[in-house]
Write an enzyme that holds these catalytic residues in place. Structure first.
Site, short mmCIF file in Angstrom:
data_model
loop_
_atom_site.label_atom_id
_atom_site.label_comp_id
_atom_site.label_asym_id
_atom_site.label_seq_id
_atom_site.Cartn_x
_atom_site.Cartn_y
_atom_site.Cartn_z
N ASP A 251 50.62 -7.80 -6.32
CA ASP A 251 49.87 -7.80 -5.30
C ASP A 251 50.52 -8.15 -4.03
O ASP A 251 51.51 -8.94 -4.08
CB ASP A 251 48.79 -9.09 -5.36
CG ASP A 251 47.57 -8.80 -4.47
OD1 ASP A 251 46.88 -7.81 -4.13
OD2 ASP A 251 47.47 -9.94 -3.49
N THR A 252 50.02 -7.55 -2.80
CA THR A 252 50.92 -7.87 -1.50
C THR A 252 50.12 -8.29 -0.71
O THR A 252 48.89 -7.90 -0.41
CB THR A 252 51.42 -6.48 -0.81
OG1 THR A 252 52.25 -5.98 -2.20
CG2 THR A 252 52.30 -6.74 0.24
#
Length: 197
Positions: A74-75
């Site tokens: 996840d960014t």
């Protein structure tokens, strides 16, 4: 690339992450399970990224087999104590880009590694500085549609990123969505530690 008996599953629908995995040379399959990406208020950018990565991995926990290694990621774009996710519409995308204009923000990618008997995660943090963006530049970019599937409403790899970003500190691949050198080393470490039973 020898996986020492592991079947690697990339739990991400991101075409950019898939491309990075292809470049690393590990055979893998893509499998995405639906997850509501929510987090408690009050978390920092790093905490949010790790929280959502764990959520994504939890969806696999009841289905994972002994010879599987599931990787989730996840960014988060973190700016002025706020998390800027994927924009809901064009107006939100424009607002995000106006907020990022002429300032520096953080891009944090957390990556999780789930096996039947273990869970590990890591993260990388990069800093990105935008020039002062004109309303016309923002409008034209948003109308391309490219910002709509990206945290913070931009892709550093887009021509807009090339022309608008004046400085980056840290991993470039992390800003795209995966800190490749860190992930590569961690995968080798896990694969070579113990062969799956």
């Amino acid at each position: 690339m020898n996986t020492n008996g592991y079947k690697i599953i990339l739990g991400s629908g991101s075409p950019r992450r898939q491309a990075f995995f292809e470049e690393m040379g590990f055979p893998f399959q893509k499998k995405v399970l639906p997850v509501e990406e929510t987090f408690p208020s009050g978390l920092s950018g790093i905490e949010i990224a790790h929280h959502i990565v764990k959520q994504k991995a939890t969806a696999f926990e009841k289905k994972i087999q002994a010879n599987q290694l599931v990787i989730t990621a996840d960014t988060v774009v973190w700016h002025k104590n706020q998390s800027l996710g994927k924009p809901k519409d064009k107006e939100e995308a424009k607002h995000m880009l106006k907020t990022l204009s002429g300032s520096t923000h953080q891009v944090i990618t957390a990556v999780g590694f789930l096996t039947l008997h273990s869970w590990e995660s890591l993260h990388a943090l990069s800093e990105v500085t935008f020039k002062k963006l004109s309303s016309e530049e923002i409008h034209e970019y948003v109308n391309t549609g490219s910002p709509m599937d990206k945290a913070g409403a931009y892709g550093i790899q887009d021509s807009f990123g090339t022309l608008s970003i004046t400085e980056i500190r840290g991993s470039y691949s992390n800003i795209i969505g995966l800190p490749v050198p860190k992930v590569y080393e961690k995968m080798k470490q896990i694969i070579n530690k113990v062969a799956p039973i």
